[in-house]
Enzyme design. Structure first.
Site, mmCIF file in Angstrom:
data_model
loop_
_atom_site.group_PDB
_atom_site.id
_atom_site.type_symbol
_atom_site.label_atom_id
_atom_site.label_comp_id
_atom_site.label_asym_id
_atom_site.label_seq_id
_atom_site.Cartn_x
_atom_site.Cartn_y
_atom_site.Cartn_z
ATOM 1 N N LYS A 191 -2.358 -4.249 9.725
ATOM 2 C CA LYS A 191 -0.972 -3.849 9.396
ATOM 3 C C LYS A 191 -0.290 -3.269 10.628
ATOM 4 C CE LYS A 191 1.729 -1.526 5.850
ATOM 5 N NZ LYS A 191 1.651 -0.893 4.519
ATOM 6 N N SER A 229 0.833 -1.206 0.000
ATOM 7 C CA SER A 229 0.000 0.000 0.000
ATOM 8 C C SER A 229 0.868 1.257 0.000
ATOM 9 C CB SER A 229 -0.883 -0.005 1.252
ATOM 10 O OG SER A 229 -1.594 1.203 1.324
ATOM 11 N N ASN A 282 5.144 -1.838 8.739
ATOM 12 C CA ASN A 282 5.001 -0.501 8.180
ATOM 13 C C ASN A 282 6.347 0.214 8.387
ATOM 14 O OD1 ASN A 282 4.015 1.981 7.193
ATOM 15 N ND2 ASN A 282 1.978 1.583 8.033
ATOM 16 N N CYS A 319 0.179 4.033 10.450
ATOM 17 C CA CYS A 319 0.726 5.170 9.701
ATOM 18 C C CYS A 319 1.396 6.139 10.684
ATOM 19 C CB CYS A 319 -0.371 5.889 8.916
ATOM 20 S SG CYS A 319 0.271 7.364 8.101
HETATM 21 C C1 SIN Z 1 1.340 7.983 4.535
HETATM 22 O O1 SIN Z 1 0.457 8.197 3.681
HETATM 23 O O2 SIN Z 1 1.732 8.877 5.317
HETATM 24 C C2 SIN Z 1 1.968 6.634 4.635
HETATM 25 C C3 SIN Z 1 0.993 5.597 5.012
HETATM 26 C C4 SIN Z 1 1.475 4.672 6.083
HETATM 27 O O3 SIN Z 1 2.631 4.722 6.485
HETATM 28 O O4 SIN Z 1 0.685 3.851 6.550
#
Ligand code: SIN
Length: 306
Positions: free
Chosen positions: A167, A24, A194, A132
């Site tokens: 995740k 992703s 992640n 995230c």
């Molecule tokens: C982001 O869009 O900041 C990254 C997404 C993530 O690390 O889950």
């Protein structure tokens, strides 16, 4: 002559034609990469993280290169779950590839609402993002506390008709604690890792390079951390693992599978080489064949620790 290695793997009841999934946030919704090759060549595509409402993400600069990787502070830029269902899912459905929707919510209820919409719309699996590092609400706030991680997982499971994969963040003291919490709450699978929180500073201006000051590190530099964490989680829970973090070639993917992953995601490597996922797939097949395996799934969990 040896028969070809069977590349099919089972990820919590979702059969992938090969173990390579696009991570992703590194593949958008597939349109750009679809100009290079047939997306049906892939095992799965995990789409850019979706939120209930559209988001513009964080202010730039939000990408910075590092030795052996990149830092990002994108901040979940995306068109929102409804626009994804209306405009992007029909495009992806033209291909024979499993579609995994990655979602981030501000509240457990938001996760539930998105799960309902996405499973009704026909995605194959949902990846619940509680990791995230670049947003204030949701994200790491859920992914670093077992009771909140469990609450989000329960909500997602209650509202989803398709398998739910959670995740996990590496930005914790003990990743097995969070893995156990989400497994006990009913998660069908976990994905990890992640990005690792990091920072770069411009010494001339004394300003951080990223406007948000910090970001998440991905790329080859994080592979050994990912392998270690997949190995630890595989020893702690009995649900399938999608391993990721720094995979750029078959050998990297094989390490994650030996550590316990049943499939792998390729992310940052695509920025330098859009064909990286196909090279990872072919490299894995070659390694499995050379090791006398009929099925690539034979690699999973077969590390021999000292
Ligand atoms: C982001 O869009 O900041 C990254 C997404 C993530 O690390 O889950």
């Amino acid at each position: 002559m040896r028969n070809a290695v069977d590349l099919r793997v089972d990820l919590a009841g979702v059969e992938l034609k090969n173990p390579v999934v696009m991570a992703s946030g590194t593949f958008g919704f597939g349109r750009e990469y679809g100009q290079f090759y047939d997306l049906s060549e892939l095992g799965g595509i995990c789409v850019k993280g979706l939120t209930a409402a559209p988001r513009e993400g964080n202010p730039p600069p939000r990408i910075a290169e590092t030795p052996m990787g990149i830092l990002n502070s994108v901040g979940l830029q995306n068109p929102g779950v409804d626009a994804f269902i209306a405009q992007e899912l029909p495009f992806l459905r033209q291909y024979d590839v499993k579609v995994i929707a990655n979602i981030s919510g501000n509240t457990p209820e938001e996760y539930g609402e998105m799960c309902e919409k996405l499973s009704e719309a026909g995605v194959d699996m949902i990846e619940v993002n509680i990791s995230c590092p670049n947003v204030k609400a949701g994200g790491l706030a859920y992914g670093t506390r077992p009771e909140l991680a469990a609450e989000v997982t329960r909500m997602a499971k209650e509202h989803s008709a398709v398998p739910v994969m959670v995740k996990l963040s590496p930005n914790v003291t003990d990743i097995t604690e969070i893995a156990r919490a989400v497994a006990d709450a009913g998660a069908d699978a976990v994905s990890l890792i992640n990005t690792l929180r990091g920072m770069r500073i411009d010494i001339a201006t004394r300003r951080p390079i990223l406007k948000m000051n910090t970001g998440g590190l991905s790329g080859p530099a994080v592979l050994p951390v990912a392998v270690r964490m997949v190995w630890e989680v595989a020893g702690a829970v009995n649900i399938p693992i999608l391993g990721m973090g720094g995979v750029a070639k078959g050998e990297d993917a094989a390490q994650l599978m030996l550590a316990g992953a049943c499939a792998v995601a390729v992310g940052t490597a695509c920025f330098a080489d859009p064909y990286a996922p196909l090279k990872v797939r072919d490299g894995l097949a070659k390694i499995a064949g050379e090791q006398g395996l009929d099925k690539v799934s034979g690699l999973t969990g077969s590390v021999r620790p000292w």
